[in-house]
Write a protein that holds these residues in place. Structure first.
Motif, PDB file in Angstrom:
ATOM      1  N   GLY A   1       3.005 -22.294 -22.990  1.00  9.14           N
ATOM      2  CA  GLY A   1       2.513 -22.886 -21.739  1.00  9.14           C
ATOM      3  C   GLY A   1       1.037 -23.003 -21.415  1.00  9.14           C
ATOM      4  N   LYS A   2       0.509 -22.218 -20.560  1.00  3.28           N
ATOM      5  CA  LYS A   2      -0.816 -22.476 -20.102  1.00  3.28           C
ATOM      6  C   LYS A   2      -1.888 -21.773 -21.248  1.00  3.28           C
ATOM      7  CE  LYS A   2      -0.607 -17.899 -17.436  1.00  3.28           C
ATOM      8  NZ  LYS A   2      -0.866 -17.471 -16.089  1.00  3.28           N
ATOM      9  N   TYR A   3      -1.238 -21.074 -22.160  1.00  2.00           N
ATOM     10  CA  TYR A   3      -2.093 -20.418 -23.282  1.00  2.00           C
ATOM     11  C   TYR A   3      -2.277 -21.444 -24.304  1.00  2.00           C
ATOM     12  CZ  TYR A   3      -1.308 -16.077 -20.353  1.00  2.00           C
ATOM     13  OH  TYR A   3      -1.114 -15.462 -19.491  1.00  2.00           O
ATOM     14  N   GLU A   4      -1.719 -22.690 -24.199  1.00  2.00           N
ATOM     15  CA  GLU A   4      -1.703 -23.505 -25.464  1.00  2.00           C
ATOM     16  C   GLU A   4      -3.292 -23.987 -25.459  1.00  2.00           C
ATOM     17  OE1 GLU A   4      -0.439 -28.063 -25.818  1.00  2.00           O
ATOM     18  OE2 GLU A   4       0.829 -26.824 -24.557  1.00  2.00           O
ATOM     19  N   SER A   5      -3.662 -24.149 -26.736  1.00  2.00           N
ATOM     20  CA  SER A   5      -5.113 -24.630 -26.854  1.00  2.00           C
ATOM     21  C   SER A   5      -5.143 -26.255 -26.915  1.00  2.00           C
ATOM     22  CB  SER A   5      -5.827 -24.002 -27.927  1.00  2.00           C
ATOM     23  OG  SER A   5      -5.059 -24.512 -29.259  1.00  2.00           O
ATOM     24  N   ASN A   6      -6.277 -26.806 -27.201  1.00  2.00           N
ATOM     25  CA  ASN A   6      -6.350 -28.099 -27.232  1.00  2.00           C
ATOM     26  C   ASN A   6      -6.157 -28.739 -28.710  1.00  2.00           C
ATOM     27  OD1 ASN A   6      -6.766 -28.812 -24.511  1.00  2.00           O
ATOM     28  ND2 ASN A   6      -8.787 -28.356 -24.609  1.00  2.00           N
TER      29      ASN A   6
ATOM     30  N   LEU B   1       7.227 -22.955 -24.669  1.00  2.00           N
ATOM     31  CA  LEU B   1       7.443 -22.309 -23.752  1.00  2.00           C
ATOM     32  C   LEU B   1       6.473 -22.413 -22.575  1.00  2.00           C
ATOM     33  CD1 LEU B   1       9.539 -20.126 -22.530  1.00  2.00           C
ATOM     34  CD2 LEU B   1       8.268 -18.279 -23.552  1.00  2.00           C
ATOM     35  N   ASP B   2       6.877 -22.670 -21.470  1.00  2.00           N
ATOM     36  CA  ASP B   2       6.016 -22.850 -20.456  1.00  2.00           C
ATOM     37  C   ASP B   2       6.713 -21.960 -19.094  1.00  2.00           C
ATOM     38  OD1 ASP B   2       4.685 -23.727 -18.049  1.00  2.00           O
ATOM     39  OD2 ASP B   2       4.913 -25.938 -18.318  1.00  2.00           O
ATOM     40  N   THR B   3       5.615 -21.050 -18.700  1.00  2.00           N
ATOM     41  CA  THR B   3       6.212 -20.054 -17.963  1.00  2.00           C
ATOM     42  C   THR B   3       5.296 -20.131 -16.458  1.00  2.00           C
ATOM     43  OG1 THR B   3       4.572 -18.767 -18.672  1.00  2.00           O
ATOM     44  CG2 THR B   3       6.689 -18.202 -19.611  1.00  2.00           C
ATOM     45  N   VAL B   4       4.799 -21.477 -16.117  1.00  2.00           N
ATOM     46  CA  VAL B   4       3.883 -21.697 -15.060  1.00  2.00           C
ATOM     47  C   VAL B   4       5.057 -22.064 -14.080  1.00  2.00           C
ATOM     48  CG1 VAL B   4       2.177 -23.098 -13.898  1.00  2.00           C
ATOM     49  CG2 VAL B   4       1.873 -22.258 -16.445  1.00  2.00           C
TER      50      VAL B   4
END
Length: 281
Positions: free
Chosen positions: A69-74, A88-91
Motif C-alpha cells: 500500500g502506502k509503503y510502495e515506492s515509485n 496489500l493496501d491497508t489505507v
C-alpha cells in the motif's frame, strides 16, 4: 481468510466418473460445467489466504513481488511470466489485497493457466464476527474460461453451540472456452465444527456445509443443487466425508448423492431413477 471447499468437490467427482463409465440414465453436461464454475470460485479463497501470507506456492510459479500500500515506492516492478504481483493496501477502513498474474497465461503449479487479477477486500480478521470478505475477479481467466461476478464471505459469529459460522454467497458468470455461458448463484452456510480454536494450525479444520445453488447455462444444461444433509469436509482430507446432496439438471432426473458417515475414503453412492451406483474416486 481460510481454505474453502464447496459444491465443486461433489460435482467434480460426478463429472469425473460419468466421463469414464457408461450410465443407465440421461447424461447431462451440468456436472462438468458446474465443476468448473464451483472450483474456480472456491480456489479464490485459497489463493487469497496464500497471498496474504506472502506467496502463492500453488497458484503461481516463481517468486511473488509484494507491494504494501502506502509503503510502495515509485520503482517500476518488472514481472516475469509467472511471478505474480501481490499488492496489500491497508489505507482506509477496508483493506484490499490484489493478486495480479498479468495479461498473458501463466501455467501455475496446480497445472491451470491463469491471467488477470483477483481483488479481495475485507474489513477485519477471518475469525472476527462481522468481518465481510469480498472476492472480485477482473479480466480474470482460468484455462481460458473468463470469470466474472463476485463471492462474499461473512462471519456471522458463534451459533448456539459456540461454533463460528459463515454466510457465503456467489453471484457469478463464467464464459467457457467451449462456448457455454454459465450464470451461477449459490448461497451456503459453512459452520466451523473443529479447529476454530487453533488459528495458526489449519490441518484440524473441519466444516459442515449447507445450502443451495442454481445455474442457467447458454449452450448447455442448467441445474439446481440442494444439500439435504450437511456436507462435512476436513482440510486434511481431499474428499467429502459425510452428507447428502441432490442435483437436478434442467428437464432431467434428480441425482441423489450420499457421502456416507465420515470415512475419508473417496467412496460415495449416486441414486438415479431407482438405480444406485457406488463410486470410488
Amino acid at each position: 481468510m481460510k481454505r474453502f471447499l464447496i459444491f465443486g468437490l461433489a460435482i467434480a467427482a460426478i463429472a469425473q466418473v460419468s466421463s469414464c463409465k457408461k450410465w443407465k440414465y440421461d447424461e447431462s453436461s451440468a456436472p462438468k460445467t458446474n465443476a468448473i464454475v464451483e472450483s474456480t470460485f472456491a480456489e479464490m479463497a485459497n489463493m487469497s489466504d496464500q497471498a496474504y501470507k506472502g506467496g502463492t506456492f500453488v497458484y503461481g510459479i516463481g517468486k511473488p513481488i509484494i507491494k504494501y500500500g502506502k509503503y510502495e515506492s515509485n520503482d517500476v516492478y518488472e514481472k516475469a511470466d509467472c511471478n505474480v504481483i501481490i499488492t496489500l493496501d491497508t489505507v482506509g477502513s477496508q483493506d484490499t489485497l490484489t493478486i495480479d498474474w498479468g495479461t498473458n497465461n501463466c501455467t501455475c503449479d496446480d497445472g491451470k493457466q491463469r491471467r488477470g487479477k483477483l481483488i479481495v477486500s475485507y474489513n477485519g480478521s477471518y475469525y472476527a464476527q462481522g468481518t465481510i470478505i469480498k472476492y472480485t475477479p477482473v479480466n480474470y481467466y482460468v484455462n481460458d474460461n473468463k470469470v466474472e461476478g463476485f463471492m462474499t464471505v461473512e462471519n456471522m459469529g458463534p451459533n448456539s453451540s459456540g461454533q463460528p459460522y459463515y454466510d457465503v454467497n456467489v453471484n457469478g458468470v463464467v464464459t467457457l472456452s467451449t462456448g457455454e455461458i454459465a450464470t451461477y448463484i449459490s448461497h451456503q452456510v459453512r459452520t466451523f465444527t473443529n479447529g476454530y480454536n487453533t488459528q495458526l494450525w489449519i490441518w484440524d479444520d473441519e466444516y459442515d456445509i449447507t445450502g443451495t445453488a442454481t445455474a442457467q447455462v447458454v449452450n448447455g444444461d442448467g441445474y439446481d443443487a440442494n444439500i439435504t444433509d450437511a456436507l462435512h469436509v476436513k482440510v486434511g482430507c481431499p474428499y467429502i466425508t459425510k452428507g447428502k446432496l441432490e442435483i437436478t439438471p434442467t428437464g432431467k432426473s434428480t441425482r441423489k448423492i450420499d457421502y456416507g458417515q465420515g470415512t475419508c475414503d473417496g467412496t460415495f453412492t449416486i441414486e438415479i431413477n431407482g438405480h444406485t451406483y457406488t463410486i470410488n474416486v
